[in-house]
Design a protein around this motif. Structure first.
Motif, short mmCIF file in Angstrom:
data_model
loop_
_atom_site.label_atom_id
_atom_site.label_comp_id
_atom_site.label_asym_id
_atom_site.label_seq_id
_atom_site.Cartn_x
_atom_site.Cartn_y
_atom_site.Cartn_z
N MET A 1 0.84 -1.19 0.00
CA MET A 1 0.00 0.00 0.00
C MET A 1 0.88 1.25 0.00
O MET A 1 2.06 1.20 0.34
CB MET A 1 -0.91 0.00 1.22
CG MET A 1 -0.17 0.22 2.54
SD MET A 1 -1.12 -0.21 3.99
CE MET A 1 -0.63 -1.94 4.18
N ALA A 2 0.28 2.37 -0.38
CA ALA A 2 0.92 3.68 -0.29
C ALA A 2 -0.18 4.71 -0.19
O ALA A 2 -1.31 4.49 -0.66
CB ALA A 2 1.81 3.95 -1.51
N ILE A 3 0.11 5.86 0.42
CA ILE A 3 -0.91 6.89 0.65
C ILE A 3 -0.38 8.25 0.21
O ILE A 3 0.76 8.61 0.48
CB ILE A 3 -1.32 6.95 2.13
CG1 ILE A 3 -1.88 5.61 2.58
CG2 ILE A 3 -2.35 8.05 2.36
CD1 ILE A 3 -2.16 5.54 4.08
N LYS A 4 -1.25 9.02 -0.46
CA LYS A 4 -0.91 10.37 -0.88
C LYS A 4 -2.16 11.24 -0.80
O LYS A 4 -3.19 10.90 -1.40
CB LYS A 4 -0.36 10.36 -2.31
CG LYS A 4 -0.09 11.74 -2.91
CD LYS A 4 1.16 12.39 -2.36
CE LYS A 4 1.49 13.67 -3.09
NZ LYS A 4 2.73 14.30 -2.62
N ASN A 5 -2.09 12.35 -0.04
CA ASN A 5 -3.20 13.30 0.06
C ASN A 5 -4.53 12.61 0.40
O ASN A 5 -5.57 12.88 -0.20
CB ASN A 5 -3.35 14.09 -1.25
CG ASN A 5 -2.17 15.01 -1.50
OD1 ASN A 5 -1.49 15.44 -0.57
ND2 ASN A 5 -1.91 15.30 -2.77
N GLY A 6 -4.50 11.69 1.34
CA GLY A 6 -5.72 11.04 1.78
C GLY A 6 -6.22 9.95 0.87
O GLY A 6 -7.31 9.41 1.06
N ILE A 7 -5.43 9.58 -0.15
CA ILE A 7 -5.82 8.51 -1.08
C ILE A 7 -4.93 7.29 -0.82
O ILE A 7 -3.70 7.39 -0.85
CB ILE A 7 -5.68 8.93 -2.55
CG1 ILE A 7 -6.50 10.19 -2.81
CG2 ILE A 7 -6.14 7.80 -3.46
CD1 ILE A 7 -7.98 10.05 -2.57
N LEU A 8 -5.57 6.17 -0.55
CA LEU A 8 -4.86 4.92 -0.32
C LEU A 8 -4.77 4.14 -1.62
O LEU A 8 -5.79 3.87 -2.26
CB LEU A 8 -5.59 4.09 0.74
CG LEU A 8 -5.17 2.63 0.90
CD1 LEU A 8 -3.74 2.52 1.40
CD2 LEU A 8 -6.12 1.89 1.85
#
Length: 216
Positions: free
Chosen positions: A103-110
């Protein structure tokens, strides 16, 4: 004549004893049993579901984001753990994602993998994670089985057993039906890499990672 009989008896005894030794020769070996994961696309291309917390069975990658720890349950989904109080982390829920490993997360998006697909989910409300999008066939499969179903990976089981010395399992690998045997398996994880801003913290051996505005 007696000497000839004696020599013959000794020779037969040696042959018999040697044969017994060969029959009784065994060895303990350890090997990996690779069983293919086979299914049709419609079986795993389902919308992720929010579920009640579940026990850890085969935990994988750990990802840190804001006050949460996201812990992968190997090929099953992601545990959401509230870590606002590090001395007392609380399991809040579980996101069921078939085939999930990373997984990875950016600006509240998983961003999460689902076997050979990539999906995205909104973490705007951690009590109700919302499915956004799926990109199919991001990762290649391992081909198809004899029924035309996709081989998405392999379940690996380490087996130790006693075999005879003439067994073909003592060297190399071999196949039986849809199962491949042989080789070795080593798992290692490193959680020392980091990234700043609104991006979370994951492991350096991730299948994919975020850099700037790109997902690699």
């Amino acid at each position: 004549m007696n000497k000839i009989k004696q020599l013959l008896f000794i020779s037969l005894s040696v042959l018999f004893f040697t044969g017994c030794l060969q029959d009784d020769c065994t060895e303990i070996i350890t090997y990996q049993n690779y069983t293919p994961i086979v299914m049709a696309p419609e079986e795993y291309r389902v919308e992720p579901k929010m579920e009640a917390p579940r026990e850890f069975e085969k935990p994988g990658k750990i990802y840190y984001y804001q006050d949460y720890i996201l812990l992968n349950e190997f090929r099953k989904g992601i545990h959401l753990i509230n870590n606002i109080n590090p001395e007392n982390p609380v399991q809040e829920s579980f996101i069921a994602i078939p085939g999930n490993v990373d997984m990875a997360i950016k600006n509240g998006i998983l961003f999460a993998d689902s076997y050979n697909d990539m999906i995205s989910l909104s973490l705007g409300n951690m009590d109700h994670v919302q499915f956004l999008h799926r990109v199919e066939d991001v990762y290649p499969t391992f081909g198809q089985d004899h029924n035309g179903l996709e081989i998405l990976g392999y379940d690996v089981e380490t087996i130790t057993e006693e075999v005879t010395c003439d067994s073909d399992r003592l060297g190399g690998g071999w196949a039986m039906d849809d199962v491949w045997f042989g080789g070795s398996l080593e798992n290692s994880f490193d959680a020392n890499s980091s990234s700043g801003g609104s991006t979370g913290l994951g492991g350096s051996l991730a299948r994919f990672s975020i850099a700037g505005d790109h997902l690699y």
